[in-house]
Design a protein around this motif. Structure first.
Motif, PDB file in Angstrom:
ATOM      1  N   GLY A  71      39.754  30.632  46.011  1.00 60.56           N
ATOM      2  CA  GLY A  71      40.009  31.826  46.808  1.00 60.56           C
ATOM      3  C   GLY A  71      40.878  32.895  46.193  1.00 60.56           C
ATOM      4  N   THR A  72      41.263  32.759  44.918  1.00 65.48           N
ATOM      5  CA  THR A  72      42.072  33.788  44.265  1.00 65.48           C
ATOM      6  C   THR A  72      41.181  34.926  43.772  1.00 65.48           C
ATOM      7  OG1 THR A  72      43.812  32.266  43.571  1.00 65.48           O
ATOM      8  CG2 THR A  72      43.566  34.278  42.285  1.00 65.48           C
ATOM      9  N   ALA A  73      41.563  36.152  44.110  1.00 58.36           N
ATOM     10  CA  ALA A  73      40.819  37.329  43.651  1.00 58.36           C
ATOM     11  C   ALA A  73      41.330  37.722  42.264  1.00 58.36           C
ATOM     12  CB  ALA A  73      40.990  38.477  44.628  1.00 58.36           C
ATOM     13  N   ILE A  74      40.398  37.877  41.321  1.00 54.67           N
ATOM     14  CA  ILE A  74      40.736  38.244  39.951  1.00 54.67           C
ATOM     15  C   ILE A  74      40.172  39.626  39.662  1.00 54.67           C
ATOM     16  CG2 ILE A  74      40.445  37.692  37.515  1.00 54.67           C
ATOM     17  CD1 ILE A  74      40.212  34.793  38.211  1.00 54.67           C
ATOM     18  N   ALA A  75      41.015  40.519  39.175  1.00 56.22           N
ATOM     19  CA  ALA A  75      40.580  41.847  38.724  1.00 56.22           C
ATOM     20  C   ALA A  75      41.053  42.005  37.286  1.00 56.22           C
ATOM     21  CB  ALA A  75      41.160  42.939  39.612  1.00 56.22           C
ATOM     22  N   LEU A  76      40.120  42.211  36.388  1.00 54.16           N
ATOM     23  CA  LEU A  76      40.431  42.304  34.965  1.00 54.16           C
ATOM     24  C   LEU A  76      39.875  43.608  34.421  1.00 54.16           C
ATOM     25  CD1 LEU A  76      40.268  39.382  32.475  1.00 54.16           C
ATOM     26  CD2 LEU A  76      39.281  41.571  31.820  1.00 54.16           C
ATOM     27  N   ARG A  77      40.658  44.318  33.645  1.00 58.68           N
ATOM     28  CA  ARG A  77      40.203  45.574  33.043  1.00 58.68           C
ATOM     29  C   ARG A  77      40.778  45.695  31.633  1.00 58.68           C
ATOM     30  NH1 ARG A  77      44.435  46.640  36.391  1.00 58.68           N
ATOM     31  NH2 ARG A  77      46.023  48.133  35.694  1.00 58.68           N
ATOM     32  N   ALA A  78      40.174  46.597  30.836  1.00 59.91           N
ATOM     33  CA  ALA A  78      40.613  46.805  29.454  1.00 59.91           C
ATOM     34  C   ALA A  78      40.322  48.236  29.056  1.00 59.91           C
ATOM     35  CB  ALA A  78      39.900  45.829  28.517  1.00 59.91           C
ATOM     36  N   ASP A  79      40.891  48.650  27.929  1.00 62.81           N
ATOM     37  CA  ASP A  79      40.603  49.998  27.424  1.00 62.81           C
ATOM     38  C   ASP A  79      39.199  50.063  26.843  1.00 62.81           C
ATOM     39  OD1 ASP A  79      43.085  50.738  28.235  1.00 62.81           O
ATOM     40  OD2 ASP A  79      43.951  50.945  26.237  1.00 62.81           O
ATOM     41  N   THR A  80      38.858  49.091  25.990  1.00 58.45           N
ATOM     42  CA  THR A  80      37.517  49.016  25.408  1.00 58.45           C
ATOM     43  C   THR A  80      37.079  47.564  25.332  1.00 58.45           C
ATOM     44  OG1 THR A  80      38.400  48.913  23.137  1.00 58.45           O
ATOM     45  CG2 THR A  80      37.826  51.106  24.000  1.00 58.45           C
ATOM     46  N   ALA A  81      35.774  47.352  25.251  1.00 61.39           N
ATOM     47  CA  ALA A  81      35.220  46.009  25.116  1.00 61.39           C
ATOM     48  C   ALA A  81      34.023  46.054  24.181  1.00 61.39           C
ATOM     49  CB  ALA A  81      34.813  45.452  26.473  1.00 61.39           C
ATOM     50  N   GLY A  89      27.352  36.446  26.480  1.00 61.29           N
ATOM     51  CA  GLY A  89      28.345  36.138  27.510  1.00 61.29           C
ATOM     52  C   GLY A  89      29.771  36.212  27.033  1.00 61.29           C
ATOM     53  N   ARG A  90      29.943  36.516  25.743  1.00 58.05           N
ATOM     54  CA  ARG A  90      31.300  36.588  25.181  1.00 58.05           C
ATOM     55  C   ARG A  90      31.609  38.029  24.792  1.00 58.05           C
ATOM     56  NH1 ARG A  90      33.743  32.366  20.740  1.00 58.05           N
ATOM     57  NH2 ARG A  90      35.870  33.221  20.655  1.00 58.05           N
ATOM     58  N   ARG A 114      45.109  42.188  23.319  1.00 58.09           N
ATOM     59  CA  ARG A 114      43.669  41.960  23.131  1.00 58.09           C
ATOM     60  C   ARG A 114      43.278  40.647  23.798  1.00 58.09           C
ATOM     61  NH1 ARG A 114      46.710  41.582  18.793  1.00 58.09           N
ATOM     62  NH2 ARG A 114      46.916  39.564  17.760  1.00 58.09           N
ATOM     63  N   GLY A 115      41.977  40.482  23.952  1.00 60.97           N
ATOM     64  CA  GLY A 115      41.512  39.266  24.590  1.00 60.97           C
ATOM     65  C   GLY A 115      40.032  39.037  24.376  1.00 60.97           C
ATOM     66  N   ILE A 116      39.600  37.839  24.707  1.00 61.43           N
ATOM     67  CA  ILE A 116      38.192  37.459  24.642  1.00 61.43           C
ATOM     68  C   ILE A 116      37.814  36.864  25.987  1.00 61.43           C
ATOM     69  CG2 ILE A 116      36.476  35.942  23.588  1.00 61.43           C
ATOM     70  CD1 ILE A 116      38.071  36.124  20.991  1.00 61.43           C
ATOM     71  N   VAL A 117      36.803  37.425  26.611  1.00 59.22           N
ATOM     72  CA  VAL A 117      36.331  36.931  27.905  1.00 59.22           C
ATOM     73  C   VAL A 117      35.000  36.219  27.687  1.00 59.22           C
ATOM     74  CG1 VAL A 117      35.636  37.555  30.241  1.00 59.22           C
ATOM     75  CG2 VAL A 117      37.492  38.818  29.115  1.00 59.22           C
ATOM     76  N   GLU A 122      33.714  30.516  31.573  1.00 61.05           N
ATOM     77  CA  GLU A 122      34.619  30.898  32.658  1.00 61.05           C
ATOM     78  C   GLU A 122      36.079  30.862  32.219  1.00 61.05           C
ATOM     79  OE1 GLU A 122      33.778  28.417  36.048  1.00 61.05           O
ATOM     80  OE2 GLU A 122      32.127  29.712  36.679  1.00 61.05           O
ATOM     81  N   ILE A 123      36.368  31.561  31.108  1.00 53.32           N
ATOM     82  CA  ILE A 123      37.732  31.598  30.606  1.00 53.32           C
ATOM     83  C   ILE A 123      38.001  32.922  29.907  1.00 53.32           C
ATOM     84  CG2 ILE A 123      37.223  30.576  28.346  1.00 53.32           C
ATOM     85  CD1 ILE A 123      39.871  28.993  28.685  1.00 53.32           C
ATOM     86  N   ALA A 124      39.244  33.384  29.997  1.00 55.06           N
ATOM     87  CA  ALA A 124      39.691  34.576  29.276  1.00 55.06           C
ATOM     88  C   ALA A 124      40.860  34.181  28.391  1.00 55.06           C
ATOM     89  CB  ALA A 124      40.108  35.678  30.253  1.00 55.06           C
ATOM     90  N   LEU A 125      40.742  34.433  27.100  1.00 51.26           N
ATOM     91  CA  LEU A 125      41.793  34.116  26.139  1.00 51.26           C
ATOM     92  C   LEU A 125      42.511  35.416  25.789  1.00 51.26           C
ATOM     93  CD1 LEU A 125      39.757  31.740  23.804  1.00 51.26           C
ATOM     94  CD2 LEU A 125      41.308  31.093  25.644  1.00 51.26           C
TER      95      LEU A 125
END
Length: 202
Positions: A71-81, A89-90, A114-117, A122-125
């Motif tokens: 039930g946790t709401a996740i909102a993720l954003r970035a400058d560029t991807a 999917g990566r 920086r990060g990798i989704v 189902e993971i964000a590094l």
């Protein structure tokens, strides 16, 4: 007297024709002399590497939103991807920011350079000056973080520094997740050589 008036009238009539034509000739000469044929070198243009654009697809200001199974709401954003062409999917992202809104009313704000989704796993590094700010007053800093997308779980494996209500904390790892004894509550756990510098004012 009449001949004088006629000469003056003819002069005025002639001046009405000659003077505008002379002015037009002067203006045409000014434009022709002041501006020679252009070469196009002075035209502004963007320095764009077309080959790089074709080779590397980019998405500007991407957003990801979802809800975990607990039930946790996740909102993720970035400058560029940039999608990984070798792994569907990566996606690699720059200047990542995330928000977790837990069902119990608490929340956590996460940021990293920086990060990798990986939507399939189902993971964000997240890495590069990663940090977490919680609504309970903790500010956690680590070099790398991993956040699950299907459940509420944020892990920091490696040196962790934090400031919170008890004081300053140093630890080898950290975990934000549901409370094993009460699935409706969420806890922040420090482990692996925890050092606490107690602040009595807090």
């Amino acid at each position: 007297m009449a001949s004088y008036d006629n000469a003056y009238s003819r002069f005025i009539a002639l001046a009405k024709i000659v003077l505008p034509l002379a002015a037009l000739g002067l203006l045409s000469t000014l434009f022709l002399i002041s501006r020679g044929p252009g070469t196009g070198d002075d035209l502004p243009y963007a320095q764009v590497d077309v080959d790089e654009l074709l080779r590397e697809q980019r998405i500007g200001a991407p957003n990801y939103a979802g809800v975990t199974r607990d039930g946790t709401a996740i909102a993720l954003r970035a400058d560029t991807a940039r999608p990984d062409p070798a792994t569907p999917g990566r996606t690699a992202a720059d200047h990542v920011r995330a928000r977790l809104d837990m069902p119990d009313g608490s929340h956590a704000d996460i940021a990293a350079e920086r990060g990798i989704v990986d939507s399939d796993a189902e993971i964000a590094l997240l890495e590069g000056s990663a940090r977490i700010d919680t609504s309970t007053g903790y500010r956690v800093r680590a070099e790398t973080l991993s956040s699950a997308l299907g459940k509420t779980e944020v892990l920091a494996e490696g040196p962790v520094e934090a400031d919170g209500p008890p004081g300053r904390i140093e630890a080898g790892a950290m975990r934000l997740s549901t409370d094993p004894g009460n699935e409706d509550r969420y806890v922040l756990v420090f482990k692996d050589g925890v050092k606490l510098v107690y602040d009595p004012e807090n």
